[in-house]
Design an enzyme around this catalytic site. Sequence first.
Site, PDB file in Angstrom:
ATOM      1  N   ARG A 160       0.907  -1.174  -0.159  1.00 51.89           N
ATOM      2  CA  ARG A 160       0.036  -0.010  -0.127  1.00 51.89           C
ATOM      3  C   ARG A 160       0.953   1.211   0.132  1.00 51.89           C
ATOM      4  O   ARG A 160       0.793   2.257   0.510  1.00 51.89           O
ATOM      5  CB  ARG A 160      -0.975   0.058   1.186  1.00 51.89           C
ATOM      6  CG  ARG A 160      -1.717  -1.147   1.446  1.00 51.89           C
ATOM      7  CD  ARG A 160      -2.718  -1.368   0.363  1.00 51.89           C
ATOM      8  NE  ARG A 160      -3.617  -2.598   0.844  1.00 51.89           N
ATOM      9  CZ  ARG A 160      -3.669  -3.906   0.164  1.00 51.89           C
ATOM     10  NH1 ARG A 160      -2.781  -4.030  -0.621  1.00 51.89           N
ATOM     11  NH2 ARG A 160      -4.438  -4.756   0.577  1.00 51.89           N
ATOM     12  N   SER A 235     -10.646   0.185   4.096  1.00 49.80           N
ATOM     13  CA  SER A 235      -9.912  -0.205   5.116  1.00 49.80           C
ATOM     14  C   SER A 235      -9.187   1.257   5.479  1.00 49.80           C
ATOM     15  O   SER A 235      -8.526   1.888   4.901  1.00 49.80           O
ATOM     16  CB  SER A 235      -8.668  -1.165   4.862  1.00 49.80           C
ATOM     17  OG  SER A 235      -9.201  -2.210   4.213  1.00 49.80           O
ATOM     18  N   GLU A 331      -4.236   3.963   6.616  1.00 50.07           N
ATOM     19  CA  GLU A 331      -3.960   3.756   5.315  1.00 50.07           C
ATOM     20  C   GLU A 331      -4.176   5.005   4.350  1.00 50.07           C
ATOM     21  O   GLU A 331      -3.898   5.235   3.307  1.00 50.07           O
ATOM     22  CB  GLU A 331      -4.532   2.487   4.772  1.00 50.07           C
ATOM     23  CG  GLU A 331      -4.324   2.157   3.220  1.00 50.07           C
ATOM     24  CD  GLU A 331      -5.173   1.150   2.639  1.00 50.07           C
ATOM     25  OE1 GLU A 331      -5.204  -0.196   3.335  1.00 50.07           O
ATOM     26  OE2 GLU A 331      -6.095   1.095   1.742  1.00 50.07           O
TER      27      GLU A 331
END
Length: 335
Positions: A160, A235, A331
């Site tokens: 990520r 998320s 994130e």
Amino acid sequence: MTVQENVSLRQYNTFGIDQYAGHFVQVRELKDLLYAIDFDSKHIIIGGGSNLLLTRDIDGLVIKNDIKGIEELDNNKEYVLVKVFSGENWHSTVSQMVSKGWGGIENLSLIPGTVGAAPIQNIGAYGVEIKDVLVAVEAIELATGKILEFSNEECQFGYRDSFFKSKEAKGKYFVYSLTLRLNKHGKINTQYGEIEKKLREKNILNPTIMDMHQAIMEIRQNKLPDPAIIGNAGSFFKNPILPNALAHELKEKSPNLPMYKWNDHESKVAAGWLIDQAGWKGKRIGHVGCYEKQALVIVNHGNATGSEVLDFSKLVQDDILNKYGIAIEPEINIW
Ligand code: FAD
Ligand code: NAP
């Protein structure tokens, strides 16, 4: 192309947060972008707004990317090279590629947002990341308007993560197009999450990429909140990657903890599981909560402000730190 003043960004971020942009413009071609970056040197790029949390008004120009187009660069027996412009919708691009029988991104079905944002955090799902099919990124250097090309290696992809999120590059480039290499006879990756269970339910023994596309859409539609109905940005936190010793210590205390080998020295643990076990799944404070089917997703139940969402996320972070000694990191991009 018109530059608008004082525009609510509520419809441009999937959390549905009502912050304002001093100026706002939708760019549909390169010359619009070049005009926009000249108009105001303080600018921020937004695609689908599905990986963002707005905690303040934006004092400057918000550039909404709508540069579209898909071109076939090469097509042979083994693979195709496709150039996709960055304002295309990611999921619709996946659907088009899958319908043509071109594989490699079917596991990335139903990820919201634009093509241009995909390399920023190296989008990933069900064991596949954009880095696995990405050949090159064409980007505009915002300070000069120059077009540059970044190879896969130069994008420095991580979990990520990419060069474009680094201190050195953050906010300095506009991703203009991606070149993807898609396979005609590629390997199908079913060994992740709930895919095999879903395929069994559907009596599919030898799945095609279309079967995978459909199975993944069904799994996601069942498990994840639709931002059109309930605000969220997927998320909120990344899964922590821990040194093996610490991960194994944690696993001894909590034997059901989902833990995956990352490399020889590190393991990945499921942040959603920790948040769930700490009692946050489905919990709500005011307008903000953890989604009832996946605790890793923080949701806006109504008219939450970005600060309320951020405060809630900090409570979750602190609790996980107190209970498990692990610092979970966001994130999503917090503005
Ligand atoms: P935005 O939120 O608009 O922008 C994200 C960041 O990228 C910002 O910093 C922005 O400035 C920058 N940016 C956007 N476009 C450009 C550009 N053209 N050039 C330079 N910078 C740019 N993510 C995953 O990885 N895997 C998943 O499975 C996944 N599932 C999700 C499910 C749901 C329900 C939701 C709401 C989100 C999910 N996400 C997932 C997160 C998100 O969809 C992705 O990160 C997506 O790539 C964000 O795209 P966007 O266009 O909405 O980006
Ligand atoms: P899940 O299948 O319930 O799995 C929970 C976690 O365990 C996931 O985060 C995943 O890590 C990890 N995992 C599961 N099987 C694994 C395997 N075989 N090997 C290694 N790691 C494994 O997760 P979910 O919430 O339903 O999500 C399914 C997929 O969609 C995941 O890949 C997830 O990342 C992705 N997704 C991402 C977002 C986002 O906003 N970033 C939102 C929703 C879903 P990884 O997350 O590292 O894959």
